[in-house]
Write a protein that holds these residues in place. Sequence first.
Motif, PDB file in Angstrom:
ATOM      1  N   GLU A 111       0.802  -1.213   0.000  1.00  0.00           N
ATOM      2  CA  GLU A 111       0.000   0.000   0.000  1.00  0.00           C
ATOM      3  C   GLU A 111       0.840   1.270   0.000  1.00  0.00           C
ATOM      4  OE1 GLU A 111      -3.237  -0.159  -0.217  1.00  0.00           O
ATOM      5  OE2 GLU A 111      -3.245  -2.344  -0.137  1.00  0.00           O
ATOM      6  N   ILE A 112       2.154   1.104   0.154  1.00  0.00           N
ATOM      7  CA  ILE A 112       3.005   2.286   0.299  1.00  0.00           C
ATOM      8  C   ILE A 112       2.906   3.223  -0.898  1.00  0.00           C
ATOM      9  CG2 ILE A 112       5.427   3.035   0.358  1.00  0.00           C
ATOM     10  CD1 ILE A 112       5.987   0.791   2.281  1.00  0.00           C
ATOM     11  N   GLY A 113       2.832   2.647  -2.080  1.00  0.00           N
ATOM     12  CA  GLY A 113       2.782   3.481  -3.281  1.00  0.00           C
ATOM     13  C   GLY A 113       1.583   4.390  -3.310  1.00  0.00           C
ATOM     14  N   SER A 114       0.411   3.886  -2.871  1.00  0.00           N
ATOM     15  CA  SER A 114      -0.810   4.683  -2.912  1.00  0.00           C
ATOM     16  C   SER A 114      -0.889   5.692  -1.781  1.00  0.00           C
ATOM     17  CB  SER A 114      -2.036   3.750  -2.850  1.00  0.00           C
ATOM     18  OG  SER A 114      -2.020   3.015  -1.629  1.00  0.00           O
ATOM     19  N   GLN A 115      -0.036   5.551  -0.755  1.00  0.00           N
ATOM     20  CA  GLN A 115      -0.087   6.460   0.372  1.00  0.00           C
ATOM     21  C   GLN A 115       1.034   7.501   0.345  1.00  0.00           C
ATOM     22  OE1 GLN A 115      -0.244   4.329   4.059  1.00  0.00           O
ATOM     23  NE2 GLN A 115      -2.062   3.166   3.494  1.00  0.00           N
ATOM     24  N   GLY A 116       1.795   7.523  -0.698  1.00  0.00           N
ATOM     25  CA  GLY A 116       2.822   8.549  -0.819  1.00  0.00           C
ATOM     26  C   GLY A 116       4.198   8.120  -0.372  1.00  0.00           C
ATOM     27  N   GLY A 117       4.425   6.836  -0.208  1.00  0.00           N
ATOM     28  CA  GLY A 117       5.751   6.359   0.151  1.00  0.00           C
ATOM     29  C   GLY A 117       5.889   6.080   1.622  1.00  0.00           C
ATOM     30  N   VAL A 118       7.024   5.454   1.983  1.00  0.00           N
ATOM     31  CA  VAL A 118       7.262   5.034   3.353  1.00  0.00           C
ATOM     32  C   VAL A 118       7.351   6.214   4.311  1.00  0.00           C
ATOM     33  CG1 VAL A 118       9.765   5.060   3.086  1.00  0.00           C
ATOM     34  CG2 VAL A 118       8.718   3.539   4.778  1.00  0.00           C
ATOM     35  N   TRP A 119       7.732   7.379   3.816  1.00  0.00           N
ATOM     36  CA  TRP A 119       7.901   8.554   4.688  1.00  0.00           C
ATOM     37  C   TRP A 119       6.568   9.098   5.181  1.00  0.00           C
ATOM     38  CZ3 TRP A 119      12.722   8.325   5.848  1.00  0.00           C
ATOM     39  CH2 TRP A 119      13.650   7.910   4.905  1.00  0.00           C
ATOM     40  N   LYS A 120       5.475   8.719   4.534  1.00  0.00           N
ATOM     41  CA  LYS A 120       4.155   9.217   4.929  1.00  0.00           C
ATOM     42  C   LYS A 120       3.445   8.309   5.935  1.00  0.00           C
ATOM     43  CE  LYS A 120       4.164  12.818   2.155  1.00  0.00           C
ATOM     44  NZ  LYS A 120       4.099  14.198   2.670  1.00  0.00           N
ATOM     45  N   LEU A 121       3.924   7.090   6.093  1.00  0.00           N
ATOM     46  CA  LEU A 121       3.268   6.154   7.011  1.00  0.00           C
ATOM     47  C   LEU A 121       3.446   6.608   8.454  1.00  0.00           C
ATOM     48  CD1 LEU A 121       4.209   2.670   5.507  1.00  0.00           C
ATOM     49  CD2 LEU A 121       2.035   3.880   5.336  1.00  0.00           C
ATOM     50  N   GLU A 122       2.353   6.493   9.234  1.00  0.00           N
ATOM     51  CA  GLU A 122       2.384   6.890  10.641  1.00  0.00           C
ATOM     52  C   GLU A 122       1.975   5.717  11.527  1.00  0.00           C
ATOM     53  OE1 GLU A 122       1.526  11.654  10.789  1.00  0.00           O
ATOM     54  OE2 GLU A 122      -0.213  10.296  10.790  1.00  0.00           O
ATOM     55  N   THR A 123       2.382   5.791  12.770  1.00  0.00           N
ATOM     56  CA  THR A 123       2.018   4.768  13.751  1.00  0.00           C
ATOM     57  C   THR A 123       1.672   5.436  15.069  1.00  0.00           C
ATOM     58  OG1 THR A 123       2.749   2.726  14.834  1.00  0.00           O
ATOM     59  CG2 THR A 123       4.392   4.455  14.577  1.00  0.00           C
ATOM     60  N   ASP A 124       0.859   4.768  15.864  1.00  0.00           N
ATOM     61  CA  ASP A 124       0.436   5.292  17.162  1.00  0.00           C
ATOM     62  C   ASP A 124       1.317   4.679  18.247  1.00  0.00           C
ATOM     63  OD1 ASP A 124      -0.844   6.329  19.334  1.00  0.00           O
ATOM     64  OD2 ASP A 124      -2.615   5.025  19.176  1.00  0.00           O
ATOM     65  N   ILE A 125       2.144   5.490  18.888  1.00  0.00           N
ATOM     66  CA  ILE A 125       3.010   4.997  19.955  1.00  0.00           C
ATOM     67  C   ILE A 125       2.365   5.186  21.324  1.00  0.00           C
ATOM     68  CG2 ILE A 125       5.103   5.422  18.622  1.00  0.00           C
ATOM     69  CD1 ILE A 125       5.594   7.872  20.397  1.00  0.00           C
ATOM     70  N   GLY A 126       1.092   5.600  21.344  1.00  0.00           N
ATOM     71  CA  GLY A 126       0.385   5.766  22.609  1.00  0.00           C
ATOM     72  C   GLY A 126       0.371   4.513  23.471  1.00  0.00           C
ATOM     73  N   PRO A 127       0.067   3.332  22.891  1.00  0.00           N
ATOM     74  CA  PRO A 127       0.084   2.102  23.713  1.00  0.00           C
ATOM     75  C   PRO A 127       1.442   1.814  24.333  1.00  0.00           C
ATOM     76  CG  PRO A 127      -1.122   1.740  21.666  1.00  0.00           C
ATOM     77  CD  PRO A 127      -0.492   3.092  21.560  1.00  0.00           C
ATOM     78  N   TYR A 128       2.530   2.113  23.613  1.00  0.00           N
ATOM     79  CA  TYR A 128       3.859   1.886  24.182  1.00  0.00           C
ATOM     80  C   TYR A 128       4.091   2.792  25.396  1.00  0.00           C
ATOM     81  CZ  TYR A 128       4.626  -0.148  19.533  1.00  0.00           C
ATOM     82  OH  TYR A 128       4.532  -0.884  18.379  1.00  0.00           O
ATOM     83  N   LEU A 129       3.707   4.068  25.239  1.00  0.00           N
ATOM     84  CA  LEU A 129       3.871   5.017  26.338  1.00  0.00           C
ATOM     85  C   LEU A 129       3.005   4.636  27.520  1.00  0.00           C
ATOM     86  CD1 LEU A 129       3.866   8.354  24.293  1.00  0.00           C
ATOM     87  CD2 LEU A 129       5.842   7.085  25.161  1.00  0.00           C
ATOM     88  N   LEU A 130       1.779   4.195  27.236  1.00  0.00           N
ATOM     89  CA  LEU A 130       0.872   3.799  28.305  1.00  0.00           C
ATOM     90  C   LEU A 130       1.393   2.566  29.037  1.00  0.00           C
ATOM     91  CD1 LEU A 130      -1.845   4.278  29.711  1.00  0.00           C
ATOM     92  CD2 LEU A 130      -2.901   2.769  28.025  1.00  0.00           C
ATOM     93  N   GLY A 131       1.926   1.613  28.277  1.00  0.00           N
ATOM     94  CA  GLY A 131       2.483   0.411  28.898  1.00  0.00           C
ATOM     95  C   GLY A 131       3.665   0.736  29.793  1.00  0.00           C
TER      96      GLY A 131
END
Length: 363
Positions: A111-131
């Motif tokens: 899906e990377i191509g349709s989303q503008g490349g790997v630099w545009k992908l985001e992730t939620d680190i909230g669970p890591y911080l909460l843990g």
Amino acid sequence: MKDSFVWHKDQLTGEYQAVFDKIMLYGGVSLIDNELYEDMMMDLLDLFMTAQQDGKPVEKLVGGNVEKFCKNYFGHYRFRDDVMRFPARFVSWAWVIFCFELLGLLLEIGEIGSQGGVWKLETDIGPYLLGTLCGLVGSVLLAVAVKPFVFRIKGFTTGKYEALFLLLLVGSLLLILWLDVFPVVLVPVWLALLLSGGYLLCYYCVRAYRNRKKYGSFRKPRETEKISFWKKLSEDIERELPMQLKKRYEAENQRLVKKGKPEHTPEEYMDTLRKELRFEKAANAVAMALVFAFCMGISVQEMVQESAANGLFLMAVLLLCEIPIWRLFLKGIRGKSRKARLIARCDEAGVTVMEYADSQEKA
């Protein structure tokens, strides 16, 4: 992994066990580095076990005031030492973040191509911080709050402290779920990989440098007392299996007597166990085929709905993840389970499981 005193402390009895548990609890809430704590408690356990075997009173080891002994025993620990070891506490978290985010990135390759490349992908680190907040900070606050009461409450044991920590941890997570206040912290995937991977790289480089300076090698010399947790667990289960099968035989005969039916003979019980083994072999083969079909089905569906590349990648991931399950199934199919090995030993020695269990108890 290194041998732990926790696996041997149950050999203590009576007052030795009670006093050792108090010392163990005090050391646990003193926020001492885990590696140092393990070494100190293992040394102390050796002294306690020796004193117990020699019949010496526990007062000969700790004196009349256990609290004073604990303060002296753990008093040589310096906070600076803990600061030096503090980065090691986050290595596991860094590995979790790096592996999860890398796996997520690989799964999104199609899906990377349709989303503008790997630099545009985001992730939620909230669970890591909460843990981290619930686990690390919560354990520190609880330890500080509990420490003054270790010797004030007579019945306060390590088991109760661990139960209290688990209760508070689960309670805090349930409260967060109820309030629906999960933090959402979106960051680029590449940044999460860079920070976690960079942390791991720096940690292992610094550790290698220190090992080189201290031991003359990038790796710390392997300790002589190494024990695999899973191997020890497997040995304990295998040692208990004959006794469990003997208890099952006795329980079945008790039920037959209550119903007015004749008891099973040891030979009949052995035949029953052999029939169970044949059934388990067939069940393992069927289960293995079903798991394989499940993996193939999901992969083919991904190929049809998305792309062949995504489907093949998913297939490879699923098959790799199922390796431990494949090994268990193969053991059952090949007759290498614990029960199969036990029955084979009994047949070779010409004894029943009950006779084998009796010989083990006497040994």
